[in-house]
Scaffold this motif. Structure first.
Motif, PDB file in Angstrom:
ATOM      1  N   GLN A 124       0.821  -1.253   0.136  1.00  0.00           N
ATOM      2  CA  GLN A 124      -0.031  -0.092  -0.118  1.00  0.00           C
ATOM      3  C   GLN A 124       0.932   1.311   0.054  1.00  0.00           C
ATOM      4  O   GLN A 124       0.571   2.321  -0.758  1.00  0.00           O
ATOM      5  N   LEU A 125       1.986   1.170   0.780  1.00  0.00           N
ATOM      6  CA  LEU A 125       2.837   2.289   0.980  1.00  0.00           C
ATOM      7  C   LEU A 125       3.442   2.615  -0.456  1.00  0.00           C
ATOM      8  O   LEU A 125       3.658   3.691  -1.120  1.00  0.00           O
ATOM      9  N   GLN A 126       3.736   1.667  -1.023  1.00  0.00           N
ATOM     10  CA  GLN A 126       4.766   1.636  -2.642  1.00  0.00           C
ATOM     11  C   GLN A 126       3.699   2.076  -3.601  1.00  0.00           C
ATOM     12  O   GLN A 126       3.941   3.182  -4.355  1.00  0.00           O
ATOM     13  N   THR A 127       2.319   1.791  -3.419  1.00  0.00           N
ATOM     14  CA  THR A 127       1.205   2.368  -4.268  1.00  0.00           C
ATOM     15  C   THR A 127       0.859   3.705  -4.181  1.00  0.00           C
ATOM     16  O   THR A 127       1.165   4.747  -4.858  1.00  0.00           O
ATOM     17  N   LYS A 128       1.287   4.342  -2.524  1.00  0.00           N
ATOM     18  CA  LYS A 128       1.050   5.702  -2.311  1.00  0.00           C
ATOM     19  C   LYS A 128       2.120   6.430  -2.905  1.00  0.00           C
ATOM     20  O   LYS A 128       2.126   7.569  -3.398  1.00  0.00           O
ATOM     21  N   LEU A 129       3.445   5.870  -2.668  1.00  0.00           N
ATOM     22  CA  LEU A 129       4.915   6.470  -3.404  1.00  0.00           C
ATOM     23  C   LEU A 129       4.692   6.575  -4.940  1.00  0.00           C
ATOM     24  O   LEU A 129       4.913   7.817  -5.381  1.00  0.00           O
ATOM     25  N   THR A 130       4.226   5.665  -5.459  1.00  0.00           N
ATOM     26  CA  THR A 130       4.063   5.808  -6.783  1.00  0.00           C
ATOM     27  C   THR A 130       3.032   6.846  -7.254  1.00  0.00           C
ATOM     28  O   THR A 130       3.442   7.731  -8.110  1.00  0.00           O
ATOM     29  N   ASP A 131       1.942   6.830  -6.648  1.00  0.00           N
ATOM     30  CA  ASP A 131       1.141   7.828  -6.765  1.00  0.00           C
ATOM     31  C   ASP A 131       1.420   9.387  -6.691  1.00  0.00           C
ATOM     32  O   ASP A 131       1.291  10.219  -7.256  1.00  0.00           O
ATOM     33  N   ALA A 132       2.360   9.340  -5.582  1.00  0.00           N
ATOM     34  CA  ALA A 132       3.040  10.711  -5.277  1.00  0.00           C
ATOM     35  C   ALA A 132       4.238  11.307  -6.066  1.00  0.00           C
ATOM     36  O   ALA A 132       3.868  12.553  -6.454  1.00  0.00           O
ATOM     37  N   LYS A 133       4.711  10.271  -6.613  1.00  0.00           N
ATOM     38  CA  LYS A 133       5.713  10.723  -7.711  1.00  0.00           C
ATOM     39  C   LYS A 133       5.065  10.930  -8.999  1.00  0.00           C
ATOM     40  O   LYS A 133       5.503  11.836  -9.866  1.00  0.00           O
ATOM     41  N   ALA A 134       3.995  10.169  -9.319  1.00  0.00           N
ATOM     42  CA  ALA A 134       3.340  10.624 -10.554  1.00  0.00           C
ATOM     43  C   ALA A 134       2.655  12.184 -10.420  1.00  0.00           C
ATOM     44  O   ALA A 134       2.646  12.850 -11.134  1.00  0.00           O
ATOM     45  N   LYS A 135       2.157  12.429  -9.095  1.00  0.00           N
ATOM     46  CA  LYS A 135       1.586  13.913  -8.970  1.00  0.00           C
ATOM     47  C   LYS A 135       2.764  14.891  -9.026  1.00  0.00           C
ATOM     48  O   LYS A 135       2.328  16.071  -9.590  1.00  0.00           O
ATOM     49  N   GLN A 136       3.737  14.485  -8.446  1.00  0.00           N
ATOM     50  CA  GLN A 136       4.961  15.527  -8.383  1.00  0.00           C
ATOM     51  C   GLN A 136       5.480  15.675  -9.842  1.00  0.00           C
ATOM     52  O   GLN A 136       5.754  16.755 -10.446  1.00  0.00           O
ATOM     53  N   LYS A 137       5.325  14.517 -10.899  1.00  0.00           N
ATOM     54  CA  LYS A 137       5.880  14.697 -12.119  1.00  0.00           C
ATOM     55  C   LYS A 137       4.638  15.696 -12.900  1.00  0.00           C
ATOM     56  O   LYS A 137       5.220  16.331 -13.688  1.00  0.00           O
ATOM     57  N   ALA A 138       3.485  15.235 -12.653  1.00  0.00           N
ATOM     58  CA  ALA A 138       2.587  15.837 -13.113  1.00  0.00           C
ATOM     59  C   ALA A 138       2.406  17.568 -12.927  1.00  0.00           C
ATOM     60  O   ALA A 138       2.352  18.537 -13.895  1.00  0.00           O
ATOM     61  N   MET A 139       2.650  17.813 -11.480  1.00  0.00           N
ATOM     62  CA  MET A 139       2.892  19.265 -11.185  1.00  0.00           C
ATOM     63  C   MET A 139       4.011  19.695 -11.617  1.00  0.00           C
ATOM     64  O   MET A 139       4.122  21.082 -12.195  1.00  0.00           O
ATOM     65  N   LEU A 140       5.197  18.993 -11.832  1.00  0.00           N
ATOM     66  CA  LEU A 140       6.562  19.983 -12.512  1.00  0.00           C
ATOM     67  C   LEU A 140       6.316  20.089 -14.080  1.00  0.00           C
ATOM     68  O   LEU A 140       6.461  21.196 -14.416  1.00  0.00           O
ATOM     69  N   MET A 141       5.335  19.234 -14.610  1.00  0.00           N
ATOM     70  CA  MET A 141       5.091  19.433 -16.137  1.00  0.00           C
ATOM     71  C   MET A 141       4.033  20.481 -16.169  1.00  0.00           C
ATOM     72  O   MET A 141       4.334  21.322 -17.191  1.00  0.00           O
ATOM     73  N   ARG A 142       3.137  20.563 -15.133  1.00  0.00           N
ATOM     74  CA  ARG A 142       2.192  21.797 -15.399  1.00  0.00           C
ATOM     75  C   ARG A 142       2.978  22.941 -15.069  1.00  0.00           C
ATOM     76  O   ARG A 142       2.695  23.918 -15.780  1.00  0.00           O
ATOM     77  N   GLN A 143       3.706  23.096 -14.183  1.00  0.00           N
ATOM     78  CA  GLN A 143       4.545  24.159 -13.981  1.00  0.00           C
ATOM     79  C   GLN A 143       5.369  24.986 -15.146  1.00  0.00           C
ATOM     80  O   GLN A 143       5.482  25.962 -15.598  1.00  0.00           O
ATOM     81  N   SER A 144       5.950  23.757 -15.622  1.00  0.00           N
ATOM     82  CA  SER A 144       6.823  23.961 -17.003  1.00  0.00           C
ATOM     83  C   SER A 144       5.968  24.411 -18.199  1.00  0.00           C
ATOM     84  O   SER A 144       6.257  25.355 -18.778  1.00  0.00           O
ATOM     85  N   THR A 145       4.771  23.989 -18.257  1.00  0.00           N
ATOM     86  CA  THR A 145       3.717  24.431 -19.292  1.00  0.00           C
ATOM     87  C   THR A 145       3.437  25.962 -19.041  1.00  0.00           C
ATOM     88  O   THR A 145       3.460  26.690 -19.803  1.00  0.00           O
ATOM     89  N   VAL A 146       2.894  26.081 -17.759  1.00  0.00           N
ATOM     90  CA  VAL A 146       2.625  27.372 -17.397  1.00  0.00           C
ATOM     91  C   VAL A 146       3.945  28.609 -17.700  1.00  0.00           C
ATOM     92  O   VAL A 146       3.608  29.468 -18.039  1.00  0.00           O
ATOM     93  N   GLU A 147       4.877  28.041 -17.245  1.00  0.00           N
ATOM     94  CA  GLU A 147       6.149  28.853 -17.335  1.00  0.00           C
ATOM     95  C   GLU A 147       6.224  29.346 -18.729  1.00  0.00           C
ATOM     96  O   GLU A 147       6.643  30.405 -19.108  1.00  0.00           O
ATOM     97  N   SER A 148       6.300  28.349 -19.601  1.00  0.00           N
ATOM     98  CA  SER A 148       6.394  28.362 -21.023  1.00  0.00           C
ATOM     99  C   SER A 148       5.398  29.442 -21.752  1.00  0.00           C
ATOM    100  O   SER A 148       5.688  30.301 -22.501  1.00  0.00           O
ATOM    101  N   ARG A 149       3.973  28.968 -21.180  1.00  0.00           N
ATOM    102  CA  ARG A 149       2.907  29.998 -21.757  1.00  0.00           C
ATOM    103  C   ARG A 149       3.290  31.439 -21.337  1.00  0.00           C
ATOM    104  O   ARG A 149       3.006  32.249 -22.247  1.00  0.00           O
ATOM    105  N   LEU A 150       3.661  31.528 -19.957  1.00  0.00           N
ATOM    106  CA  LEU A 150       4.002  33.054 -19.467  1.00  0.00           C
ATOM    107  C   LEU A 150       4.956  33.727 -20.432  1.00  0.00           C
ATOM    108  O   LEU A 150       4.801  34.806 -20.667  1.00  0.00           O
ATOM    109  N   ARG A 151       6.041  32.816 -20.668  1.00  0.00           N
ATOM    110  CA  ARG A 151       7.326  33.530 -21.460  1.00  0.00           C
ATOM    111  C   ARG A 151       6.704  33.816 -22.858  1.00  0.00           C
ATOM    112  O   ARG A 151       7.019  34.834 -23.358  1.00  0.00           O
TER     113      ARG A 151
END
Length: 223
Positions: A124-151
């Motif tokens: 269960q913890l491994q599943t949570k960790l995988t989920d957290a890393k996926a959310k982190q990756k999605a957040m980083l991609m979203r941040q990169s996209t927003v910054e690119s759009r802003l530029r």
């Protein structure tokens, strides 16, 4: 906080709800991932110790069962030799060993339950960790996209402003050029115009004088 209490809190936590409430979701998710990874290391270390204990206890109970069989053989040998007293003593030893075996079997069962529980929670913890890393990756991609759009937006805004300024400057230069052309056409015409007007006035005055003289002469003839 104990390892199992912390692990249970992490497993039961709702990552999305926690991140929605966080002032800095990226920082929080990094901390959560770090804590999950550290907890996994501790749990797996605990699992390794329990597995080692399980193997040691298993070997111990195997030796005890073998010893129980040996006492049974001795009891049978004593019976064959007509030594019931020795047979009873051997069977007594066998019973004591079997009571110990029952206790060790309970210990083995407890270890097995513990391992199963650890394996379930690690999964269960491994599943949570995988989920957290996926959310982190999605957040980083979203941040990169927003910054690119802003530029891009900033670049477009600057480009639009520059174009507007350039158009205005080109319009001003065009008006300056037209005004220059008009003014150049008037260069030298003002003095010649004045002179021509004066000469025309003289000619006109002569015509008027001639017309006046003609009328006077006409009137004299009538009288």
């Amino acid at each position: 906080m104990g390892i199992f209490s912390r692990m249970t809190d992490i497993i039961n936590s709702n990552l999305t709800a926690l991140l929605d409430k966080a002032e800095d979701p990226q920082k929080m998710i990094r901390m959560m991932i770090q804590e999950m990874e550290e907890t996994l290391v501790e749990v797996r270390s605990s699992s390794a110790r329990v597995i080692a204990d399980r193997k040691t206890t298993g070997r111990r109970v195997d030796r005890m069962r073998q010893e129980s069989l040996e006492w049974e053989k001795k009891a049978m040998l004593a019976i064959g030799k007509g030594r019931e007293d020795l047979a009873r003593a051997a069977l007594n030893e066998k019973q004591q060993i079997e009571r110990e075996i029952d206790l060790v079997d309970e210990e083995l069962a407890a270890l097995d339950d513990h391992l199963n529980h650890l394996n379930e929670e690690v999964g269960q913890l491994q599943t949570k960790l995988t989920d957290a890393k996926a959310k982190q990756k999605a957040m980083l991609m979203r941040q990169s996209t927003v910054e690119s759009r802003l530029r891009v937006k900033r670049q477009n805004s600057k480009s639009t402003l520059d174009n507007a300024v350039d158009k205005f400057e080109r319009f001003e230069r065009r008006m300056d050029s037209l005004e220059g052309q008009i003014e150049s056409m008037d260069v030298g015409t003002e003095s010649s115009t004045d002179l021509k007007s004066q000469i025309d006035a003289l000619e006109n005055d002569d015509k008027i004088s001639d017309e006046l003289a003609r009328l006077k002469e006409k009137m004299t003839k009538v009288d």
